[in-house]
Scaffold this motif. Structure first.
Motif, short mmCIF file in Angstrom:
data_model
loop_
_atom_site.label_atom_id
_atom_site.label_comp_id
_atom_site.label_asym_id
_atom_site.label_seq_id
_atom_site.Cartn_x
_atom_site.Cartn_y
_atom_site.Cartn_z
N LEU A 62 -1.67 0.86 11.93
CA LEU A 62 -1.18 -0.73 11.34
C LEU A 62 -0.48 -1.66 12.79
CD1 LEU A 62 -0.24 -0.31 8.01
CD2 LEU A 62 -2.57 -0.39 8.71
N ASN A 63 -1.20 -3.28 12.58
CA ASN A 63 -0.47 -4.06 13.18
C ASN A 63 0.55 -5.21 12.64
OD1 ASN A 63 -1.62 -5.78 11.24
ND2 ASN A 63 -3.59 -6.18 13.16
N LEU A 64 1.28 -5.56 13.55
CA LEU A 64 2.88 -5.90 12.91
C LEU A 64 2.42 -6.72 11.63
CD1 LEU A 64 3.95 -7.97 16.08
CD2 LEU A 64 4.87 -5.64 14.83
N GLU A 65 0.80 -7.47 11.58
CA GLU A 65 1.04 -8.27 9.82
C GLU A 65 0.86 -6.83 8.71
OE1 GLU A 65 0.46 -10.80 7.44
OE2 GLU A 65 0.32 -10.95 9.44
N GLY A 66 0.81 -6.06 9.09
CA GLY A 66 0.93 -5.04 8.04
C GLY A 66 1.88 -4.12 7.84
N HIS A 67 3.13 -4.58 8.84
CA HIS A 67 4.75 -3.77 9.52
C HIS A 67 5.24 -4.69 8.03
CE1 HIS A 67 4.04 -2.04 13.10
NE2 HIS A 67 3.57 -1.55 12.34
N LYS A 68 4.62 -5.26 7.13
CA LYS A 68 5.08 -6.36 6.40
C LYS A 68 5.61 -5.14 4.67
CE LYS A 68 4.44 -10.84 8.18
NZ LYS A 68 4.20 -12.33 7.41
N TRP A 69 4.62 -3.98 4.50
CA TRP A 69 4.70 -3.46 3.80
C TRP A 69 4.75 -2.78 4.07
CZ3 TRP A 69 -0.16 -4.54 -0.17
CH2 TRP A 69 -1.33 -5.31 0.17
N ALA A 70 5.97 -2.56 4.53
CA ALA A 70 6.24 -1.28 4.77
C ALA A 70 7.62 -0.56 3.33
CB ALA A 70 6.99 -0.98 5.88
N MET A 71 8.20 -1.56 2.80
CA MET A 71 8.52 -1.59 1.60
C MET A 71 8.36 -1.38 0.10
SD MET A 71 12.20 -4.14 -0.02
CE MET A 71 13.31 -3.71 1.88
N LEU A 72 6.52 -1.59 0.33
CA LEU A 72 6.48 -1.96 -1.04
C LEU A 72 6.26 -0.42 -1.22
CD1 LEU A 72 4.95 -2.22 -3.77
CD2 LEU A 72 3.64 -3.59 -2.00
N LEU A 73 4.84 0.03 0.02
CA LEU A 73 4.81 1.81 0.12
C LEU A 73 5.50 2.45 0.06
CD1 LEU A 73 1.76 0.69 2.54
CD2 LEU A 73 1.47 0.50 0.42
N THR A 74 6.82 2.34 0.18
CA THR A 74 7.40 3.46 1.19
C THR A 74 8.57 3.31 -1.44
OG1 THR A 74 8.16 2.65 3.26
CG2 THR A 74 9.68 3.64 1.76
N SER A 75 8.34 2.81 -1.57
CA SER A 75 9.06 2.37 -2.63
C SER A 75 8.03 2.98 -3.92
CB SER A 75 9.24 0.51 -3.49
OG SER A 75 10.39 0.26 -2.21
N LEU A 76 6.53 2.75 -4.01
CA LEU A 76 5.83 3.09 -4.47
C LEU A 76 5.59 4.79 -4.52
CD1 LEU A 76 3.31 2.52 -5.92
CD2 LEU A 76 2.37 2.61 -4.70
N LEU A 77 5.83 4.94 -3.10
CA LEU A 77 5.65 6.89 -2.90
C LEU A 77 6.79 7.17 -3.37
CD1 LEU A 77 4.78 9.36 -1.18
CD2 LEU A 77 6.12 8.61 0.69
N LEU A 78 8.14 7.07 -3.19
CA LEU A 78 9.01 7.71 -3.84
C LEU A 78 9.53 7.90 -5.69
CD1 LEU A 78 12.23 6.18 -1.30
CD2 LEU A 78 11.33 8.15 -1.24
N PHE A 79 8.28 6.63 -5.42
CA PHE A 79 8.21 6.23 -6.77
C PHE A 79 7.77 7.63 -7.84
CE2 PHE A 79 6.44 4.34 -10.73
CZ PHE A 79 7.47 3.95 -11.67
N LEU A 80 6.39 7.09 -6.85
CA LEU A 80 5.79 8.60 -7.73
C LEU A 80 6.06 9.96 -7.46
CD1 LEU A 80 2.09 7.35 -6.41
CD2 LEU A 80 2.87 7.17 -8.84
N ILE A 81 6.76 10.59 -6.16
CA ILE A 81 6.98 11.73 -5.84
C ILE A 81 7.99 12.06 -7.32
CG2 ILE A 81 8.71 12.86 -4.22
CD1 ILE A 81 7.16 12.06 -2.13
N THR A 82 9.28 11.10 -7.63
CA THR A 82 9.96 11.40 -8.38
C THR A 82 9.86 11.49 -9.96
OG1 THR A 82 11.45 9.73 -7.42
CG2 THR A 82 12.76 10.54 -9.02
N LEU A 83 8.88 10.83 -10.51
CA LEU A 83 8.03 11.13 -11.45
C LEU A 83 7.03 12.44 -11.26
CD1 LEU A 83 6.21 7.34 -12.56
CD2 LEU A 83 8.43 8.34 -13.38
N ASN A 84 6.33 12.56 -10.63
CA ASN A 84 5.88 13.61 -10.25
C ASN A 84 6.82 14.89 -10.21
OD1 ASN A 84 3.47 12.44 -10.02
ND2 ASN A 84 3.53 12.82 -8.26
N LEU A 85 7.74 15.18 -9.48
CA LEU A 85 8.75 16.36 -9.93
C LEU A 85 9.67 16.46 -11.22
CD1 LEU A 85 10.17 16.53 -6.61
CD2 LEU A 85 8.57 18.02 -7.53
N LEU A 86 9.72 15.29 -11.47
CA LEU A 86 10.44 15.24 -12.98
C LEU A 86 10.09 15.52 -14.34
CD1 LEU A 86 12.52 12.06 -12.78
CD2 LEU A 86 13.69 14.30 -12.56
N GLY A 87 8.69 14.98 -13.81
CA GLY A 87 8.04 16.15 -15.25
C GLY A 87 7.09 17.60 -14.96
#
Length: 227
Positions: A62-87
Motif C-alpha cells: 500500500l502507499n502512504l495513504e493506506g498506511h493510515k488504516w494500520a491501527m484499525l486493521l491490526t486491532s480488527l485482526l487481534l479482535f477476531l483472533i481472540t474471539l475465535n480462539l476463546l470460542g
C-alpha cells in the motif's frame, strides 16, 4: 442436554442480558497495555513483535495513504483472533459464528474503502467495473456483473468467516458426542476418536487464526484498490 446441535451457536443470556456483549468486551481486557518502563515484559515484547510483523506484511504493497488504516486493521485482526480462539474453550460462546456480527464488522470497513476510492480517485475506482479492451456488446453485461461482485464482497467476507467457524465447531461437537457414546461400548474405538478429536481441535485453532488473517487481508486488498 442440547436439543439441537445448533443450540451452541445461540447467543446466551443471563437475566435477560445477552452475554455476547461480555464476549465482545473480553478481548480488550486480556491484552496488556504498553508501559513506560525501559524493558517490556515477555508478553508485551511478543505482542509488539506480532503487531510489527503483521503491519509490515499487510501494508507493504500500500502507499502512504493506506498506511493510515494500520491501527484499525491490526486491532480488527487481534479482535477476531481472540474471539475465535476463546470460542474453542469449553462452556464459551463464539460471537463470530453469528453472521450478523461478521456483517457488522465487514460492511462499514468495506463501505469506507469504496467511499474513499470514489473521493480520491473516482475514475480509477469506476474503471474497475469495466476491464480494458472489452467488446462493445459485452460492456453492459460486464458492468452489471462487476457491480454485483463489488456489492457482494461484504457478504462473502461474513459468510466465509461464519461458515468456516460453524463447520469446525459442528464437527468437533459431533466427534465429541460420538466419543462419549462409544466410550462404554467400544473403548478402543473411543480412543481413536479421542485422538481424532485432539487433532481436529488443533486444526480448528489454526483455522481460527487463518480465517481472522484472511478477513483482514481481503479488507486490505479492497483498500489497496481504492488508495
Amino acid at each position: 442436554m442440547m436439543l439441537n446441535l445448533f443450540d451452541q451457536f445461540m447467543s446466551p443470556t443471563l437475566l435477560g442480558v445477552p452475554l455476547v456483549l461480555l464476549a465482545l468486551s473480553l478481548p480488550w481486557i486480556l491484552y496488556p497495555q504498553p508501559c513506560k518502563r525501559w524493558l517490556n515484559s515477555r508478553t508485551l515484547t511478543m505482542q509488539n513483535w506480532f503487531i510489527t510483523n503483521f503491519i509490515k506484511q499487510i501494508f507493504m504493497p500500500l502507499n502512504l495513504e493506506g498506511h493510515k488504516w494500520a491501527m484499525l486493521l491490526t486491532s480488527l485482526l487481534l479482535f477476531l483472533i481472540t474471539l475465535n480462539l476463546l470460542g474453542l474453550l469449553p462452556y464459551t460462546f463464539t460471537p463470530t459464528t453469528q453472521l450478523s456480527l461478521n456483517m457488522a464488522l465487514a460492511t462499514p470497513i468495506w463501505l469506507a474503502t469504496v467511499i474513499l476510492g470514489m473521493r480520491k480517485q473516482p475514475t480509477l475506482s469506476l474503471g474497475h467495473l469495466l476491464p480494458e479492451g472489452t467488446p462493445t456488446l459485452l460492456i453492459p453485461i460486464l458492468i452489471i456483473i462487476e457491480t454485483i461482485s463489488l456489492f457482494i464482497r461484504p457478504l462473502a467476507l461474513g459468510v466465509r468467516l461464519t461458515a468456516n467457524l460453524t463447520a469446525g465447531h459442528l464437527l468437533i461437537q459431533l466427534i465429541a458426542l460420538g466419543t462419549y457414546f462409544l466410550l462404554p461400548l467400544m473403548p478402543a474405538v473411543a480412543l481413536l476418536t479421542s485422538m481424532l478429536l485432539f487433532l481436529l481441535t488443533l486444526l480448528e485453532v489454526a483455522v481460527a487464526m487463518i480465517q481472522a488473517y484472511v478477513f483482514t487481508l481481503l479488507l486490505s486488498l479492497y483498500l489497496q484498490e481504492n488508495v
